[in-house]
Motif scaffolding. Structure first.
Motif, PDB file in Angstrom:
ATOM      1  N   GLY A   1       0.889  -1.020  -0.199  1.00 54.63           N
ATOM      2  CA  GLY A   1       0.297   0.354  -0.482  1.00 54.63           C
ATOM      3  C   GLY A   1       0.961   1.135  -0.045  1.00 54.63           C
ATOM      4  O   GLY A   1       1.907   1.593   0.577  1.00 54.63           O
ATOM      5  N   ILE A   2       0.322   2.390  -0.771  1.00 45.52           N
ATOM      6  CA  ILE A   2       1.299   3.756  -0.714  1.00 45.52           C
ATOM      7  C   ILE A   2      -0.366   4.445  -0.198  1.00 45.52           C
ATOM      8  O   ILE A   2      -1.271   4.621  -0.836  1.00 45.52           O
ATOM      9  N   MET A   3       0.113   5.879   0.198  1.00 43.65           N
ATOM     10  CA  MET A   3      -0.893   6.574   0.085  1.00 43.65           C
ATOM     11  C   MET A   3       0.067   7.460  -1.275  1.00 43.65           C
ATOM     12  O   MET A   3       0.821   7.912  -1.679  1.00 43.65           O
ATOM     13  N   VAL A   4      -1.715   8.773  -1.338  1.00 45.74           N
ATOM     14  CA  VAL A   4      -1.133   9.534  -2.488  1.00 45.74           C
ATOM     15  C   VAL A   4      -0.332  10.883  -2.126  1.00 45.74           C
ATOM     16  O   VAL A   4      -0.368  10.789  -1.548  1.00 45.74           O
TER      17      VAL A   4
ATOM     18  N   GLU B   1      -8.243   1.470  -4.655  1.00 44.12           N
ATOM     19  CA  GLU B   1      -8.807   0.377  -4.751  1.00 44.12           C
ATOM     20  C   GLU B   1      -6.998  -0.524  -5.336  1.00 44.12           C
ATOM     21  O   GLU B   1      -6.864  -0.174  -6.962  1.00 44.12           O
ATOM     22  N   VAL B   2      -7.223  -1.766  -5.182  1.00 42.58           N
ATOM     23  CA  VAL B   2      -5.918  -2.730  -5.198  1.00 42.58           C
ATOM     24  C   VAL B   2      -6.217  -2.619  -6.662  1.00 42.58           C
ATOM     25  O   VAL B   2      -7.116  -3.436  -7.380  1.00 42.58           O
ATOM     26  N   PHE B   3      -4.957  -2.551  -7.724  1.00 38.60           N
ATOM     27  CA  PHE B   3      -4.554  -2.468  -9.027  1.00 38.60           C
ATOM     28  C   PHE B   3      -3.316  -4.036  -9.305  1.00 38.60           C
ATOM     29  O   PHE B   3      -2.512  -3.881  -8.574  1.00 38.60           O
ATOM     30  N   HIS B   4      -3.492  -4.304  -9.818  1.00 37.28           N
ATOM     31  CA  HIS B   4      -2.357  -5.576 -10.445  1.00 37.28           C
ATOM     32  C   HIS B   4      -0.916  -4.525 -10.987  1.00 37.28           C
ATOM     33  O   HIS B   4      -1.094  -3.677 -11.598  1.00 37.28           O
ATOM     34  N   ILE B   5      -0.262  -5.399 -11.044  1.00 36.57           N
ATOM     35  CA  ILE B   5       1.929  -4.528 -11.568  1.00 36.57           C
ATOM     36  C   ILE B   5       1.883  -6.471 -12.145  1.00 36.57           C
ATOM     37  O   ILE B   5       2.161  -6.898 -11.809  1.00 36.57           O
ATOM     38  N   LYS B   6       2.201  -6.239 -13.138  1.00 37.62           N
ATOM     39  CA  LYS B   6       2.765  -7.264 -13.869  1.00 37.62           C
ATOM     40  C   LYS B   6       3.559  -6.754 -14.863  1.00 37.62           C
ATOM     41  O   LYS B   6       4.438  -5.736 -15.042  1.00 37.62           O
TER      42      LYS B   6
ATOM     43  N   MET C   1      -1.303  -3.150  -5.967  1.00 37.52           N
ATOM     44  CA  MET C   1      -0.825  -2.300  -4.812  1.00 37.52           C
ATOM     45  C   MET C   1      -2.066  -0.965  -4.593  1.00 37.52           C
ATOM     46  O   MET C   1      -3.288  -1.589  -5.682  1.00 37.52           O
ATOM     47  N   ALA C   2      -2.312  -0.735  -3.319  1.00 38.58           N
ATOM     48  CA  ALA C   2      -3.319  -0.462  -3.760  1.00 38.58           C
ATOM     49  C   ALA C   2      -2.633   1.691  -2.795  1.00 38.58           C
ATOM     50  O   ALA C   2      -1.976   1.844  -2.050  1.00 38.58           O
ATOM     51  N   VAL C   3      -3.543   2.687  -3.203  1.00 35.10           N
ATOM     52  CA  VAL C   3      -3.127   3.706  -3.410  1.00 35.10           C
ATOM     53  C   VAL C   3      -4.492   4.407  -1.815  1.00 35.10           C
ATOM     54  O   VAL C   3      -5.362   4.396  -2.432  1.00 35.10           O
ATOM     55  N   PHE C   4      -3.765   5.099  -0.929  1.00 32.63           N
ATOM     56  CA  PHE C   4      -5.039   5.495   0.063  1.00 32.63           C
ATOM     57  C   PHE C   4      -4.549   6.944   0.286  1.00 32.63           C
ATOM     58  O   PHE C   4      -3.540   7.371   0.157  1.00 32.63           O
ATOM     59  N   THR C   5      -5.513   7.663   0.563  1.00 31.75           N
ATOM     60  CA  THR C   5      -5.400   8.808   0.697  1.00 31.75           C
ATOM     61  C   THR C   5      -5.036   8.828   2.605  1.00 31.75           C
ATOM     62  O   THR C   5      -4.558  10.580   3.139  1.00 31.75           O
ATOM     63  N   HIS C   6      -4.803   8.056   3.077  1.00 31.34           N
ATOM     64  CA  HIS C   6      -5.254   8.170   4.601  1.00 31.34           C
ATOM     65  C   HIS C   6      -3.862   6.852   5.308  1.00 31.34           C
ATOM     66  O   HIS C   6      -3.353   6.007   4.030  1.00 31.34           O
ATOM     67  N   PRO C   7      -3.047   6.811   6.401  1.00 26.46           N
ATOM     68  CA  PRO C   7      -1.998   5.645   6.617  1.00 26.46           C
ATOM     69  C   PRO C   7      -2.778   4.348   7.238  1.00 26.46           C
ATOM     70  O   PRO C   7      -2.169   3.646   7.436  1.00 26.46           O
TER      71      PRO C   7
END
Length: 242
Positions: free
Chosen positions: A114-117, A163-168, A179-185
């Motif tokens: 996970g990672i933040m914006v 929300e969670v997306f694929h990396i290939k 990976m998922a991208v969040f506005t919060h920790p």
């Protein structure tokens, strides 16, 4: 007058410390364990025969990353996050430290993250072979970059929550990550012990979501008070055949 001014300053400091301690003590935590229930499927190991250089990096076949279990069938690679209940309009600072994805052993490490914006996403190539990082988001622009042996590092950022997306990898089709991208920790990814911890929450009622790449998502509602620690476990199972 000087003594009076000092007294006012001291009182202000004491009030500030008291308020800070009150805010700190109000922070709450949700913790839990994610387990797998049912017959464990027999998954084939990753086949790296298409690239002998990759195959030689492993003394034995690399286990399939789709289902990684620990003692007692605890589950690794489960993304857990607060999906509802956070204060509307509140923002949280973006971490200065990057989230790191390493291409090591011709695998993406870690498998789920996970990672933040706005946080830096650092991609390493520790293998010394040609790799490719190809993100497949639906909200953010895709990132698709070849990384030859001479390119050891690349970076990017994600500007929007997703929300969670694929990396290939377009070079090695068995390489896969999420990976998922969040506005919060308030998110966590389990390791082989299946445990997660989400801390720093204000008192309130929250929806907690747990995600697995093949077994979907589960949600639970949990209420925490000030300085509270609550447990919320999740259990995944293979869907019954139709």
């Amino acid at each position: 007058m000087r003594g009076t001014a000092y007294g006012w300053r001291l009182a202000a400091v004491l009030v500030a410390v008291t308020i800070w301690q009150g805010v700190a003590s109000a922070a709450s935590t949700v913790t839990g364990t994610v387990t797998f229930d049912g017959k464990v499927p027999d998954l084939k190991p990753l086949s790296m025969d298409a690239d002998p250089v990759c195959a030689k990096k492993h003394s034995k076949p690399a286990p399939n990353e789709m289902l990684v279990l620990g003692s007692g069938n605890s589950m690794a690679n489960i993304m857990v996050w607060v999906s509802k209940g956070l204060p509307a309009g509140k923002t949280w600072p973006t971490p200065k430290d990057p989230v790191v994805l390493d291409q090591n052993g011709c695998q993406y490490v870690p498998h789920v993250m996970g990672i933040m914006v706005g946080q830096t996403y650092k991609i390493l190539n520790s293998d010394g072979v040609l790799h490719n990082i190809h993100t497949l988001p639906k909200v953010n622009p895709a990132f698709n970059k070849g990384m030859p042996a001479t390119l050891k590092e690349a970076t990017t950022v994600f500007a929007k929550p997703e929300e969670v997306f694929h990396i290939k990898c377009d070079v090695h089709p068995w390489m896969s990550a999420y990976m998922a991208v969040f506005t919060h920790p308030f998110f966590s990814v389990t390791k082989t012990d299946g445990k997660f911890t989400i801390s720093g929450l204000e008192p309130g009622t929250y929806e907690i979501t747990a995600w697995h790449e093949r077994l979907g998502t589960q949600t639970a509602s949990i209420t925490v008070g000030a300085s509270d620690t609550k447990t919320q476990n999740f259990k995944f199972t293979t869907p019954a055949a139709k």
